[in-house]
Design a protein around this motif. Structure first.
Motif, PDB file in Angstrom:
ATOM      1  N   MET A 214      58.013 -67.234   8.741  1.00 47.45           N
ATOM      2  CA  MET A 214      57.967 -66.374   7.559  1.00 47.45           C
ATOM      3  C   MET A 214      59.381 -65.966   7.123  1.00 47.45           C
ATOM      4  O   MET A 214      59.697 -65.977   5.923  1.00 47.45           O
ATOM      5  CB  MET A 214      57.130 -65.122   7.845  1.00 47.45           C
ATOM      6  CG  MET A 214      57.040 -64.167   6.670  1.00 47.45           C
ATOM      7  SD  MET A 214      55.985 -62.734   7.003  1.00 47.45           S
ATOM      8  CE  MET A 214      54.364 -63.502   6.932  1.00 47.45           C
ATOM      9  N   ILE A 215      60.230 -65.642   8.092  1.00 50.80           N
ATOM     10  CA  ILE A 215      61.611 -65.276   7.775  1.00 50.80           C
ATOM     11  C   ILE A 215      62.343 -66.464   7.156  1.00 50.80           C
ATOM     12  O   ILE A 215      63.059 -66.329   6.149  1.00 50.80           O
ATOM     13  CB  ILE A 215      62.337 -64.784   9.040  1.00 50.80           C
ATOM     14  CG1 ILE A 215      61.717 -63.468   9.531  1.00 50.80           C
ATOM     15  CG2 ILE A 215      63.827 -64.590   8.763  1.00 50.80           C
ATOM     16  CD1 ILE A 215      62.224 -63.014  10.877  1.00 50.80           C
ATOM     17  N   GLU A 216      62.183 -67.642   7.772  1.00 54.60           N
ATOM     18  CA  GLU A 216      62.816 -68.846   7.230  1.00 54.60           C
ATOM     19  C   GLU A 216      62.321 -69.129   5.820  1.00 54.60           C
ATOM     20  O   GLU A 216      63.098 -69.496   4.920  1.00 54.60           O
ATOM     21  CB  GLU A 216      62.513 -70.043   8.130  1.00 54.60           C
ATOM     22  CG  GLU A 216      63.166 -69.976   9.500  1.00 54.60           C
ATOM     23  CD  GLU A 216      62.746 -71.137  10.376  1.00 54.60           C
ATOM     24  OE1 GLU A 216      61.763 -71.836  10.014  1.00 54.60           O
ATOM     25  OE2 GLU A 216      63.382 -71.355  11.425  1.00 54.60           O
ATOM     26  N   ASN A 217      61.026 -68.947   5.613  1.00 56.32           N
ATOM     27  CA  ASN A 217      60.452 -69.216   4.295  1.00 56.32           C
ATOM     28  C   ASN A 217      60.994 -68.248   3.252  1.00 56.32           C
ATOM     29  O   ASN A 217      61.283 -68.641   2.112  1.00 56.32           O
ATOM     30  CB  ASN A 217      58.926 -69.120   4.389  1.00 56.32           C
ATOM     31  CG  ASN A 217      58.227 -69.660   3.158  1.00 56.32           C
ATOM     32  OD1 ASN A 217      58.243 -70.861   2.898  1.00 56.32           O
ATOM     33  ND2 ASN A 217      57.612 -68.776   2.383  1.00 56.32           N
ATOM     34  N   ASN A 218      61.131 -66.981   3.621  1.00 56.86           N
ATOM     35  CA  ASN A 218      61.674 -65.983   2.690  1.00 56.86           C
ATOM     36  C   ASN A 218      63.118 -66.312   2.309  1.00 56.86           C
ATOM     37  O   ASN A 218      63.512 -66.187   1.140  1.00 56.86           O
ATOM     38  CB  ASN A 218      61.602 -64.596   3.314  1.00 56.86           C
ATOM     39  CG  ASN A 218      60.209 -64.010   3.284  1.00 56.86           C
ATOM     40  OD1 ASN A 218      59.381 -64.400   2.466  1.00 56.86           O
ATOM     41  ND2 ASN A 218      59.935 -63.075   4.179  1.00 56.86           N
ATOM     42  N   ARG A 219      63.896 -66.748   3.285  1.00 57.03           N
ATOM     43  CA  ARG A 219      65.289 -67.107   2.996  1.00 57.03           C
ATOM     44  C   ARG A 219      65.360 -68.329   2.094  1.00 57.03           C
ATOM     45  O   ARG A 219      66.219 -68.414   1.213  1.00 57.03           O
ATOM     46  CB  ARG A 219      66.031 -67.359   4.306  1.00 57.03           C
ATOM     47  CG  ARG A 219      66.269 -66.080   5.124  1.00 57.03           C
ATOM     48  CD  ARG A 219      66.946 -66.381   6.436  1.00 57.03           C
ATOM     49  NE  ARG A 219      67.238 -65.145   7.172  1.00 57.03           N
ATOM     50  CZ  ARG A 219      67.716 -65.113   8.413  1.00 57.03           C
ATOM     51  NH1 ARG A 219      67.974 -66.257   9.043  1.00 57.03           N
ATOM     52  NH2 ARG A 219      67.948 -63.951   9.015  1.00 57.03           N
ATOM     53  N   TYR A 220      64.471 -69.272   2.325  1.00 55.10           N
ATOM     54  CA  TYR A 220      64.442 -70.466   1.473  1.00 55.10           C
ATOM     55  C   TYR A 220      64.061 -70.095   0.041  1.00 55.10           C
ATOM     56  O   TYR A 220      64.652 -70.583  -0.927  1.00 55.10           O
ATOM     57  CB  TYR A 220      63.438 -71.468   2.044  1.00 55.10           C
ATOM     58  CG  TYR A 220      63.236 -72.696   1.197  1.00 55.10           C
ATOM     59  CD1 TYR A 220      64.221 -73.677   1.105  1.00 55.10           C
ATOM     60  CD2 TYR A 220      62.048 -72.883   0.489  1.00 55.10           C
ATOM     61  CE1 TYR A 220      64.044 -74.802   0.320  1.00 55.10           C
ATOM     62  CE2 TYR A 220      61.859 -74.006  -0.288  1.00 55.10           C
ATOM     63  CZ  TYR A 220      62.852 -74.958  -0.363  1.00 55.10           C
ATOM     64  OH  TYR A 220      62.671 -76.075  -1.136  1.00 55.10           O
ATOM     65  N   PHE A 221      63.074 -69.198  -0.095  1.00 56.30           N
ATOM     66  CA  PHE A 221      62.657 -68.740  -1.423  1.00 56.30           C
ATOM     67  C   PHE A 221      63.815 -68.050  -2.140  1.00 56.30           C
ATOM     68  O   PHE A 221      64.063 -68.286  -3.327  1.00 56.30           O
ATOM     69  CB  PHE A 221      61.468 -67.796  -1.297  1.00 56.30           C
ATOM     70  CG  PHE A 221      60.925 -67.312  -2.616  1.00 56.30           C
ATOM     71  CD1 PHE A 221      59.926 -68.015  -3.268  1.00 56.30           C
ATOM     72  CD2 PHE A 221      61.420 -66.154  -3.210  1.00 56.30           C
ATOM     73  CE1 PHE A 221      59.427 -67.576  -4.494  1.00 56.30           C
ATOM     74  CE2 PHE A 221      60.935 -65.708  -4.429  1.00 56.30           C
ATOM     75  CZ  PHE A 221      59.934 -66.432  -5.071  1.00 56.30           C
ATOM     76  N   GLU A 222      64.512 -67.190  -1.409  1.00 54.02           N
ATOM     77  CA  GLU A 222      65.641 -66.475  -2.017  1.00 54.02           C
ATOM     78  C   GLU A 222      66.756 -67.429  -2.418  1.00 54.02           C
ATOM     79  O   GLU A 222      67.399 -67.246  -3.460  1.00 54.02           O
ATOM     80  CB  GLU A 222      66.165 -65.436  -1.027  1.00 54.02           C
ATOM     81  CG  GLU A 222      65.192 -64.282  -0.790  1.00 54.02           C
ATOM     82  CD  GLU A 222      65.637 -63.380   0.351  1.00 54.02           C
ATOM     83  OE1 GLU A 222      66.659 -63.711   1.004  1.00 54.02           O
ATOM     84  OE2 GLU A 222      64.968 -62.359   0.601  1.00 54.02           O
ATOM     85  N   ALA A 223      66.993 -68.475  -1.607  1.00 58.15           N
ATOM     86  CA  ALA A 223      68.032 -69.447  -1.943  1.00 58.15           C
ATOM     87  C   ALA A 223      67.671 -70.200  -3.226  1.00 58.15           C
ATOM     88  O   ALA A 223      68.520 -70.391  -4.105  1.00 58.15           O
ATOM     89  CB  ALA A 223      68.212 -70.432  -0.786  1.00 58.15           C
ATOM     90  N   CYS A 224      66.405 -70.604  -3.345  1.00 64.06           N
ATOM     91  CA  CYS A 224      65.958 -71.282  -4.564  1.00 64.06           C
ATOM     92  C   CYS A 224      66.066 -70.354  -5.772  1.00 64.06           C
ATOM     93  O   CYS A 224      66.452 -70.777  -6.870  1.00 64.06           O
ATOM     94  CB  CYS A 224      64.515 -71.771  -4.404  1.00 64.06           C
ATOM     95  SG  CYS A 224      64.297 -73.117  -3.234  1.00 64.06           S
ATOM     96  N   GLN A 225      65.768 -69.091  -5.549  1.00 62.78           N
ATOM     97  CA  GLN A 225      65.836 -68.120  -6.635  1.00 62.78           C
ATOM     98  C   GLN A 225      67.277 -67.939  -7.117  1.00 62.78           C
ATOM     99  O   GLN A 225      67.535 -67.839  -8.323  1.00 62.78           O
ATOM    100  CB  GLN A 225      65.262 -66.785  -6.164  1.00 62.78           C
ATOM    101  CG  GLN A 225      65.004 -65.789  -7.274  1.00 62.78           C
ATOM    102  CD  GLN A 225      64.284 -64.561  -6.761  1.00 62.78           C
ATOM    103  OE1 GLN A 225      64.505 -64.112  -5.645  1.00 62.78           O
ATOM    104  NE2 GLN A 225      63.389 -64.027  -7.577  1.00 62.78           N
ATOM    105  N   ARG A 226      68.223 -67.930  -6.175  1.00 61.16           N
ATOM    106  CA  ARG A 226      69.630 -67.798  -6.553  1.00 61.16           C
ATOM    107  C   ARG A 226      70.101 -69.019  -7.344  1.00 61.16           C
ATOM    108  O   ARG A 226      70.892 -68.891  -8.286  1.00 61.16           O
ATOM    109  CB  ARG A 226      70.490 -67.615  -5.301  1.00 61.16           C
ATOM    110  CG  ARG A 226      70.374 -66.239  -4.670  1.00 61.16           C
ATOM    111  CD  ARG A 226      71.500 -65.976  -3.684  1.00 61.16           C
ATOM    112  NE  ARG A 226      71.418 -66.885  -2.541  1.00 61.16           N
ATOM    113  CZ  ARG A 226      70.749 -66.611  -1.426  1.00 61.16           C
ATOM    114  NH1 ARG A 226      70.100 -65.463  -1.297  1.00 61.16           N
ATOM    115  NH2 ARG A 226      70.740 -67.475  -0.429  1.00 61.16           N
TER     116      ARG A 226
END
Length: 245
Positions: A214-226
């Protein structure tokens, strides 16, 4: 749409779908017999010479083509409960239960009795024996390794343990119920597994592993958002600068 932005948006969508899967797994961490879901993604490099199913630019666009959700059938931890109606399967196989939609299969063995003595699941579905529903009327219930049930020393039927050819072609029909899928549907066969009375198989969800994902997924989502915001800022700046010329 800019090819880079499109790729980032595909990543966001993939992350949201994966989050749904992880959340459902964590919600069922204490559900006996629950089998966790896993998700894999297939990416594809497309270009003008290989038209994709999605809008494309003139250059090669890496896009998220599709996601696949599959069930992890690994056994969960087995704990001793001492409850005579708790039964765990030692090996491959499923209990057969009767539902309004037909026969379904489960590894959730925390059974109970209705007022008339019918053996049912926690959801109230009758557990099927080799001769139909199982009726238990008595005080001392014994279930041997073959699933044969005796009540006060008298035979009262046997659990219908079944298995399917691997890889399993099953779909979930509830938190811990499965039904055959595909055409033609797989035919259940007698299982070679044994049962353990007074034991219960838990969920095969590893809480720590799911939280890490879940943590990895959240970081990936935030990276795509940036990335999306960066492309949006560049587009805004280009439009404003061009307007000054």
């Amino acid at each position: 749409m800019n090819s880079g932005m499109y790729s980032a948006l595909s990543g966001n969508i993939a992350a949201m779908k994966r989050m749904d899967t992880i959340s459902n797994n964590l919600a069922n961490v204490n559900t006996p017999g629950f089998k966790k879901d896993k998700m894999t993604f297939e990416g594809l490099i497309t270009s003008a010479t290989t038209p994709p199913a999605y809008p494309q630019a003139k250059t090669a666009d890496p896009i998220m083509q599709k996601e696949t959700v599959y069930i992890d059938y690994a056994s969960g931890p087995v704990s001793q409960t001492g409850n005579t109606l708790d039964v765990a399967i030692d090996g491959d196989g499923f209990f057969a239960v009767s539902t309004p939609s037909g026969t379904a299969y489960t590894r959730q063995g925390n059974f109970r009795l209705t007022a008339d003595g019918t053996l049912v699941t926690t959801d109230g579905y009758p557990v099927l024996g080799q001769g139909g529903q199982i009726s238990i009327k008595g005080s001392k219930v014994d279930i041997n390794a073959k699933g044969e049930i005796s009540v006060d020393g008298t035979a009262a039927g046997a659990l219908n343990l079944v298995d399917f050819p691997k890889p399993y072609k099953l779909t979930k029909a509830g938190s811990a119920l499965f039904v055959p899928s595909g055409a033609p549907a797989a035919t259940p066969q007698p299982a070679k597994a044994e049962v353990r009375q007074g034991h219960l198989e838990g969920s095969n969800v590893d809480t720590v592993s799911e939280m890490v994902q879940m943590i990895e997924n959240n970081r990936y989502f935030e990276a795509c958002q940036r990335v999306i915001l960066s492309y949006d800022n560049m587009a805004t700046k280009a439009a404003n600068d061009l307007g000054k010329l």
